[in-house]
Design a protein around this motif. Structure first.
Motif, PDB file in Angstrom:
ATOM      1  N   TRP A 265      18.214   1.895  32.490  1.00  0.00           N
ATOM      2  CA  TRP A 265      17.283   1.679  33.778  1.00  0.00           C
ATOM      3  C   TRP A 265      17.012   3.103  34.296  1.00  0.00           C
ATOM      4  N   LEU A 266      15.903   3.273  34.872  1.00  0.00           N
ATOM      5  CA  LEU A 266      15.680   4.497  35.540  1.00  0.00           C
ATOM      6  C   LEU A 266      16.255   4.592  37.044  1.00  0.00           C
ATOM      7  N   ASP A 267      16.632   3.724  37.556  1.00  0.00           N
ATOM      8  CA  ASP A 267      17.414   3.460  38.572  1.00  0.00           C
ATOM      9  C   ASP A 267      18.842   3.905  38.488  1.00  0.00           C
ATOM     10  N   SER A 268      19.330   5.266  39.229  1.00  0.00           N
ATOM     11  CA  SER A 268      20.657   5.542  39.244  1.00  0.00           C
ATOM     12  C   SER A 268      21.714   4.716  39.523  1.00  0.00           C
ATOM     13  N   GLN A 269      21.223   3.785  40.327  1.00  0.00           N
ATOM     14  CA  GLN A 269      22.392   2.772  40.638  1.00  0.00           C
ATOM     15  C   GLN A 269      22.454   1.669  39.714  1.00  0.00           C
ATOM     16  N   LEU A 270      21.701   1.548  38.870  1.00  0.00           N
ATOM     17  CA  LEU A 270      21.785   0.767  37.332  1.00  0.00           C
ATOM     18  C   LEU A 270      22.017   1.280  36.170  1.00  0.00           C
ATOM     19  N   CYS A 271      21.839   2.561  36.035  1.00  0.00           N
ATOM     20  CA  CYS A 271      22.260   3.577  35.044  1.00  0.00           C
ATOM     21  C   CYS A 271      22.487   4.796  35.306  1.00  0.00           C
ATOM     22  N   SER A 272      23.887   5.159  35.621  1.00  0.00           N
ATOM     23  CA  SER A 272      24.153   6.463  36.125  1.00  0.00           C
ATOM     24  C   SER A 272      23.518   7.513  35.401  1.00  0.00           C
ATOM     25  N   PRO A 273      23.362   8.676  36.117  1.00  0.00           N
ATOM     26  CA  PRO A 273      22.962   9.861  35.172  1.00  0.00           C
ATOM     27  C   PRO A 273      23.738  10.263  34.328  1.00  0.00           C
ATOM     28  N   TYR A 274      25.069  10.141  34.338  1.00  0.00           N
ATOM     29  CA  TYR A 274      25.919  10.402  33.282  1.00  0.00           C
ATOM     30  C   TYR A 274      25.971   9.643  32.097  1.00  0.00           C
ATOM     31  N   THR A 275      25.529   8.143  32.199  1.00  0.00           N
ATOM     32  CA  THR A 275      25.185   7.321  31.084  1.00  0.00           C
ATOM     33  C   THR A 275      23.768   7.742  30.581  1.00  0.00           C
ATOM     34  N   PHE A 276      22.903   7.981  31.337  1.00  0.00           N
ATOM     35  CA  PHE A 276      21.492   8.332  30.899  1.00  0.00           C
ATOM     36  C   PHE A 276      21.536   9.629  30.049  1.00  0.00           C
ATOM     37  N   TYR A 277      22.382  10.667  30.558  1.00  0.00           N
ATOM     38  CA  TYR A 277      22.425  11.865  30.027  1.00  0.00           C
ATOM     39  C   TYR A 277      23.007  11.686  28.446  1.00  0.00           C
ATOM     40  N   GLN A 278      24.169  10.916  28.512  1.00  0.00           N
ATOM     41  CA  GLN A 278      24.971  10.808  27.131  1.00  0.00           C
ATOM     42  C   GLN A 278      23.914   9.893  26.238  1.00  0.00           C
ATOM     43  N   PHE A 279      23.116   9.168  26.601  1.00  0.00           N
ATOM     44  CA  PHE A 279      22.209   8.192  25.919  1.00  0.00           C
ATOM     45  C   PHE A 279      21.313   9.332  25.096  1.00  0.00           C
ATOM     46  N   TRP A 280      20.793  10.111  25.729  1.00  0.00           N
ATOM     47  CA  TRP A 280      19.845  10.912  25.212  1.00  0.00           C
ATOM     48  C   TRP A 280      20.736  12.211  24.209  1.00  0.00           C
ATOM     49  N   LEU A 281      21.732  12.432  24.629  1.00  0.00           N
ATOM     50  CA  LEU A 281      22.643  13.339  23.899  1.00  0.00           C
ATOM     51  C   LEU A 281      23.019  12.886  22.397  1.00  0.00           C
ATOM     52  N   ASN A 282      23.184  11.638  22.462  1.00  0.00           N
ATOM     53  CA  ASN A 282      23.646  10.744  21.394  1.00  0.00           C
ATOM     54  C   ASN A 282      22.356  10.408  20.316  1.00  0.00           C
ATOM     55  N   GLN A 283      21.432  10.871  20.366  1.00  0.00           N
ATOM     56  CA  GLN A 283      20.238  10.435  19.665  1.00  0.00           C
ATOM     57  C   GLN A 283      20.261  11.174  18.352  1.00  0.00           C
ATOM     58  N   ALA A 284      20.005  10.465  17.195  1.00  0.00           N
ATOM     59  CA  ALA A 284      20.295  10.931  15.858  1.00  0.00           C
ATOM     60  C   ALA A 284      19.310  11.925  15.470  1.00  0.00           C
ATOM     61  N   ASP A 285      19.751  12.779  14.641  1.00  0.00           N
ATOM     62  CA  ASP A 285      18.881  13.847  14.141  1.00  0.00           C
ATOM     63  C   ASP A 285      17.692  13.222  13.581  1.00  0.00           C
ATOM     64  N   ALA A 286      17.480  12.193  13.070  1.00  0.00           N
ATOM     65  CA  ALA A 286      16.354  11.758  12.304  1.00  0.00           C
ATOM     66  C   ALA A 286      15.311  11.239  13.466  1.00  0.00           C
ATOM     67  N   ASP A 287      15.571  11.047  14.729  1.00  0.00           N
ATOM     68  CA  ASP A 287      15.043  10.643  15.914  1.00  0.00           C
ATOM     69  C   ASP A 287      14.494  11.677  16.954  1.00  0.00           C
ATOM     70  N   VAL A 288      15.373  12.665  16.835  1.00  0.00           N
ATOM     71  CA  VAL A 288      15.181  13.371  18.249  1.00  0.00           C
ATOM     72  C   VAL A 288      13.883  14.372  18.275  1.00  0.00           C
ATOM     73  N   ILE A 289      13.350  14.814  17.341  1.00  0.00           N
ATOM     74  CA  ILE A 289      12.168  15.562  17.403  1.00  0.00           C
ATOM     75  C   ILE A 289      11.116  14.507  17.960  1.00  0.00           C
ATOM     76  N   ASP A 290      10.926  13.211  17.403  1.00  0.00           N
ATOM     77  CA  ASP A 290       9.884  12.398  17.861  1.00  0.00           C
ATOM     78  C   ASP A 290      10.267  12.209  19.388  1.00  0.00           C
ATOM     79  N   ARG A 291      11.575  12.125  19.866  1.00  0.00           N
ATOM     80  CA  ARG A 291      11.771  11.825  21.176  1.00  0.00           C
ATOM     81  C   ARG A 291      11.331  12.946  21.813  1.00  0.00           C
ATOM     82  N   LEU A 292      11.536  14.186  21.522  1.00  0.00           N
ATOM     83  CA  LEU A 292      11.114  15.508  22.293  1.00  0.00           C
ATOM     84  C   LEU A 292       9.611  15.231  22.450  1.00  0.00           C
TER      85      LEU A 292
END
Length: 445
Positions: A265-292
Motif C-alpha cells: 500500500w502507499l499509505d504508511s499506516q498500512l505498509c511502513s516505509p521500512y517494508t516499502f523500501y525492503q520490497f524495492w531493494l529485493n527486486q530481482a536483477d532480471a526485473d530491476v531495470i524495467d522497474r526503474l
C-alpha cells in the motif's frame, strides 16, 4: 552517518513534482511512454501521438475507493499522470465516489458493497494520495473530480433513457471480464454488469465539462475505458483517445506488487516505509531495470548506466538501491527514506540501534522470526530458543559460548542473565541474532 545511496543527491522531496519540462524525454511523451513500457494497448496510435505532441490536452485517470489506500498498481497510473503533465498537458484526477459504491467486476466474484459513509471516507483518503503526485499549479494545473457530483443527480429512468440507450448488450457481454463472469458458476449481477455504463458516462461528462480527450488506466480496465470512447462518439460525434498500461508482472510470471502475499500500500499506516523500501531493494536483477523505467523519473542515460552496472557488478546491487531510494523517497519523502536506511544499517551493526524508531521496529518484527517473551524470563538462551534461531537450550548455550549470539548487536557473555529494563528498545523490543545473518525480534509481555 548512514551511507549515501546511489542517486540520493538527485532526488528532491517529491521527485514527481520536479519541474522537468526542459528534459528532452518529455518532447515526445508518447515515445517516452513506449520506451518505459507503459503502452500496452491504445486507440489510434498515430492520432494519439499527434495529439500529445500538439497543444495541451486534458486527460484523466480514475481511481475507485475500494480500500482506504492506493497500492503499487495505482502508482503506475499516478506516475503516468505526472509524466504526461510534465509534457504540458492538463490532468484530471478522478476518485469515484459513485463507481466506488458499485464496484467494477472482478474475476474472483462479486464485490462486497460498502456503506456510503465508508466510501466517502475512502474518497477523501484517496484524493489526498492522488494530490501528492500531480501539480495543482501553473498553466496546466491539475483538478480533482468526483463522479458522485454528477451521478447523484441522475435517476434510474434518466439513466436508462438518456444513457443506457447508447449501450448494446451484445457489446457489453463481449468485454473480457464480463464474458468470464457470465461463464462462471457465480455469474454476474446487474449491478456489476452496469459498471461500464457508469465509467463510460464519466468520460462523456468530463469531455463536456473540461474538454477531456484522453482516458487511461490499467489494461484490465480496457473494456470500461473503451465504453467511454464509444459513448462520446455516439452522443457527441467526437473521437477521443484511450490508453491502457500493462499489468506489471515479475520476470518469472508472478504478479507484481505483493510481499508475503500482502498488497504493498502507499499509505504508511498500512505498509511502513521500512517494508516499502525492503520490497524495492529485493527486486530481482532480471526485473530491476524495467522497474526503474516504470517507477522512477530517471533519464534514459541514467537507467542505461545503471543497467550496465547490473551486468558488470550485480553484487553491488546499485540498481536496487537506486530504485528503493527513488520510489520510497517519492512516496514517503526523503526523511523517512533516510531513517529506513539508517535503521537497516543499524540492524546489522553499522549504526546506533537505539535510534531505530518504534514503527520501524514493529515493521521489522513483522518480517523476521518473532516471539513474545515474559520480561522476567528474558534471558539470551530463552530468546534464542523462543524466536526459533536455535532448536534447544543446549544449542543456544553452544552458540553463546562460541561467540555467535548477540542481543541488540552486543555479543552475549552470560546466556542465563535476565535482560535489564534498559535493554528493551522503546521499552518493548529486543533484537536477537544468531551469527551474522539470522535476525529475530522478541517482544516483552
Amino acid at each position: 552517518m548512514a551511507e549515501k545511496h546511489p542517486g540520493e543527491d538527485a532526488v528532491q522531496s517529491n521527485p514527481a513534482l520536479n519541474d522537468q519540462r526542459n528534459d528532452p524525454s518529455f518532447e515526445n511523451i508518447w515515445q517516452e511512454l513506449k520506451w518505459r513500457g507503459l503502452v500496452h494497448v491504445s486507440t489510434d496510435e498515430d492520432a494519439l501521438e499527434e495529439a500529445l505532441a500538439g497543444d495541451p490536452i486534458t486527460y484523466y485517470c480514475g481511481f475507485d475507493p475500494t480500500a482506504a489506500s492506493l497500492h503499487l498498481g495505482h502508482l503506475v497510473q499516478l506516475l503516468t499522470m505526472r509524466r504526461i503533465q510534465l509534457a504540458g498537458h492538463r490532468p484530471l484526477g478522478l476518485v469515484g465516489g459513485a463507481t466506488g459504491l458499485i464496484g467494477d467486476p472482478r474475476q474472483t466474484g462479486e464485490r462486497v458493497l460498502n456503506t456510503p459513509e465508508i466510501i466517502s471516507g475512502w474518497v477523501d483518503s484517496l484524493q489526498d494520495q492522488v494530490k501528492h503526485y500531480i501539480s495543482f499549479e501553473g498553466d496546466n494545473a491539475a483538478r480533482m473530480v468526483n463522479n458522485l457530483d454528477w451521478w447523484q443527480g441522475v435517476g434510474a429512468l434518466e439513466m436508462l433513457r438518456d444513457i443506457g440507450k447508447y449501450f448494446r448488450v451484445g457489446t457489453m457481454t463481449k468485454k473480457e471480464i464480463v464474458a468470464k463472469r457470465l461463464n462462471s458458476d457465480e455469474g454476474i449481477s446487474y449491478t456489476e454488469f452496469s459498471y461500464q455504463i457508469l465509467q463510460g458516462y464519466d468520460y462523456l461528462q468530463l469531455h463536456r465539462d473540461y474538454g477531456c480527450t484522453l482516458q487511461f488506466g490499467g489494461s484490465d480496465q480496457w473494456g470500461n475505458i473503451t465504453s467511454g470512447t464509444e459513448l462520446v462518439r455516439r452522443v457527441e460525434n467526437d473521437h477521443v483517445h484511450a490508453l491502457g498500461t500493462p499489468l506489471i508482472t515479475n520476470s518469472d510470471g508472478t504478479k507484481f506488487g505483493k510481499s508475503e502475499g500482502n498488497a504493498i500500500w502507499l499509505d504508511s499506516q498500512l505498509c511502513s516505509p521500512y517494508t516499502f523500501y525492503q520490497f524495492w531493494l529485493n527486486q530481482a536483477d532480471a526485473d530491476v531495470i524495467d522497474r526503474l523505467k516504470v517507477f522512477t523519473f530517471r533519464s534514459r542515460e541514467e537507467i542505461e548506466s545503471v543497467a550496465e552496472a547490473v551486468q558488470n557488478e550485480p553484487f553491488r546491487r546499485e540498481a536496487q538501491k537506486t530504485l528503493a531510494w527513488d520510489v520510497t523517497s517519492l512516496v514517503h519523502g526523503e526523511e523517512a527514506t533516510r531513517k529506513v536506511i539508517a535503521a537497516s544499517e543499524a540492524l546489522f551493526g553499522k549504526g546506533e540501534i537505539s535510534e531505530i524508531d518504534r514503527p520501524t521496529l514493529t515493521s521489522v518484527a513483522a518480517e523476521v522470526p518473532f516471539a513474545e517473551v515474559p520480561a522476567a524470563e528474558a534471558t539470551a538462551v530463552k530468546l534464542l530458543v523462543a524466536t526459533g534461531l536455535v532448536a534447544s537450550n543446549g544449542e543456544a548455550r553452544r552458540a553463546i559460548k562460541d561467540g555467535g549470539a548477540s542481543v541488540n548487536n552486543q555479543k552475549v557473555l552470560d546466556g542465563e542473565a535476565v535482560l535489564d529494563e534498559a535493554d528493551w528498545l522503546h521499552g518493548e523490543y529486543v533484537l536477537v541474532r544468531r551469527g551474522k545473518k539470522k535476525l529475530a525480534v522478541a517482544k516483552r509481555v
